[in-house]
Design an enzyme around this catalytic site. Sequence first.
Site, PDB file in Angstrom:
ATOM      1  N   PRO A   2       0.810  -1.214   0.000  1.00  0.00           N
ATOM      2  CA  PRO A   2       0.000   0.000   0.000  1.00  0.00           C
ATOM      3  C   PRO A   2       0.849   1.273   0.000  1.00  0.00           C
ATOM      4  O   PRO A   2       1.727   1.443   0.835  1.00  0.00           O
ATOM      5  CB  PRO A   2      -0.807  -0.105   1.304  1.00  0.00           C
ATOM      6  CG  PRO A   2      -0.796  -1.559   1.648  1.00  0.00           C
ATOM      7  CD  PRO A   2       0.540  -2.055   1.180  1.00  0.00           C
ATOM      8  N   GLU A   3       0.595   2.127  -0.964  1.00  0.00           N
ATOM      9  CA  GLU A   3       1.206   3.449  -0.998  1.00  0.00           C
ATOM     10  C   GLU A   3       0.091   4.443  -1.278  1.00  0.00           C
ATOM     11  O   GLU A   3      -1.090   4.098  -1.236  1.00  0.00           O
ATOM     12  CB  GLU A   3       2.338   3.495  -2.024  1.00  0.00           C
ATOM     13  CG  GLU A   3       3.411   2.446  -1.748  1.00  0.00           C
ATOM     14  CD  GLU A   3       4.773   2.748  -2.357  1.00  0.00           C
ATOM     15  OE1 GLU A   3       5.031   3.900  -2.750  1.00  0.00           O
ATOM     16  OE2 GLU A   3       5.595   1.811  -2.438  1.00  0.00           O
ATOM     17  N   LYS A  51      -1.099   8.491   3.043  1.00  0.00           N
ATOM     18  CA  LYS A  51      -1.374   7.056   3.173  1.00  0.00           C
ATOM     19  C   LYS A  51      -2.385   6.762   4.283  1.00  0.00           C
ATOM     20  O   LYS A  51      -2.497   5.642   4.756  1.00  0.00           O
ATOM     21  CB  LYS A  51      -0.061   6.297   3.401  1.00  0.00           C
ATOM     22  CG  LYS A  51       0.879   6.388   2.196  1.00  0.00           C
ATOM     23  CD  LYS A  51       2.015   5.406   2.247  1.00  0.00           C
ATOM     24  CE  LYS A  51       3.099   5.815   3.193  1.00  0.00           C
ATOM     25  NZ  LYS A  51       4.261   4.889   3.155  1.00  0.00           N
ATOM     26  N   ASN A 163       7.941   2.552  -0.266  1.00  0.00           N
ATOM     27  CA  ASN A 163       9.210   1.950  -0.636  1.00  0.00           C
ATOM     28  C   ASN A 163       9.331   1.673  -2.130  1.00  0.00           C
ATOM     29  O   ASN A 163      10.416   1.770  -2.712  1.00  0.00           O
ATOM     30  CB  ASN A 163       9.403   0.654   0.161  1.00  0.00           C
ATOM     31  CG  ASN A 163      10.851   0.393   0.472  1.00  0.00           C
ATOM     32  OD1 ASN A 163      11.664   1.317   0.518  1.00  0.00           O
ATOM     33  ND2 ASN A 163      11.200  -0.862   0.687  1.00  0.00           N
ATOM     34  N   ARG A 249      14.467  -0.386   5.725  1.00  0.00           N
ATOM     35  CA  ARG A 249      13.602  -0.919   4.669  1.00  0.00           C
ATOM     36  C   ARG A 249      14.480  -1.358   3.508  1.00  0.00           C
ATOM     37  O   ARG A 249      15.529  -0.771   3.223  1.00  0.00           O
ATOM     38  CB  ARG A 249      12.619   0.161   4.182  1.00  0.00           C
ATOM     39  CG  ARG A 249      11.714   0.732   5.263  1.00  0.00           C
ATOM     40  CD  ARG A 249      10.572  -0.184   5.596  1.00  0.00           C
ATOM     41  NE  ARG A 249       9.697  -0.391   4.461  1.00  0.00           N
ATOM     42  CZ  ARG A 249       8.741   0.464   4.070  1.00  0.00           C
ATOM     43  NH1 ARG A 249       8.550   1.600   4.742  1.00  0.00           N
ATOM     44  NH2 ARG A 249       7.969   0.185   3.046  1.00  0.00           N
TER      45      ARG A 249
END
Length: 259
Positions: A2-3, A51, A163, A249
Site C-alpha cells: 500500500p502506498e 497514506k 518503498n 527498509r
Amino acid sequence: MPEGDTVYRAAHRLHAALAGKELTRSDFRVPAFATLDLVGRTVDEVVPRGKHLLHRIGDLTVHSHLKMEGRWDVYAPGERWRRPAHQARVVLDAADVSTVGFTLGILEVVPREQEPEIVGYLGPDLLGSDWDADLALANLTRDPERPIGLALLDQRVLAGLGNVYRAELCFLRGVLPTRPVGQVADPARVIALASRLIAANRDRNARVTTGVDRPGRRLWVYGRAGKPCLRCGTPIRRGELGESELTLRDTYWCPRCQS
C-alpha cells in the site's frame, strides 16, 4: 504494497459505497473501540490523506492506516469475504453494501475537529487537491546532507510515497538512494516525477513505472534483486536504508544506471 495510490483508490471505492448513507452495522474489533456503535449515523465522506484514510461520520472521524498488509474491501450484503474473518478489524455497513477493514495498522475514532492532530504533520499530498510542489521541494531540500532515499519516504516532506516509489524514482533519476539530497541534480525534477508517476498509477490495480503493463516488466528495480536491469542488463542490487535499525527498509538499485 500500500502506498498513496492504493489509499487513493480505496478511499474512492469506500466513498462511492458509503457517502450519504446511514450505517446499519458498526462492528469495531479492536479493544479500544469494541463498544462504539455508529449505527444510525450518516457517512459524510471518505477521503485519503497521504497514506491515511478518513471516514467522516458526523462529528467523528474513523482514521485508518493500511501499513504493510492492510486493506479495505467492499462487498454486496451477504457476499463471502475474501480474507479470513479473524483479520477483520472493523465492519461498516449500509443497507445495500458492506465494507470491511482487514489487518489495519492503525484504527481509531476521534472527534473530527482533532483530525489535524492525526494528519496535520504530513507534507503536501501528492494526490491531494491541494498538492503544493514548491512546498514539497522546500521540504525535500531543507536538509542537504540527508540521503534522498530517506527524504522521499518521510511523510513530513511529501505524503504518499512508499518503498516502491522510492526505489523507482531514484532509478529513473539516476541517483543512488544513499546520495545526499544536496548532491542530487535538479531535485525539482524528482518532485515533478513523483507527482506524475503516482498520478499515472492512481487508477491502476497494478503499479507500473516502466510503461509496460506485463508481469515481470512493470517495475525497473523494486523487488528485482539479482535480476538483470531492464535498461542495461546489470544485476539489480538490494540493501537496507533507514534512519535507524528499527526503520530499515529494503532498497533496490542498478549499480550502473545509478550513481
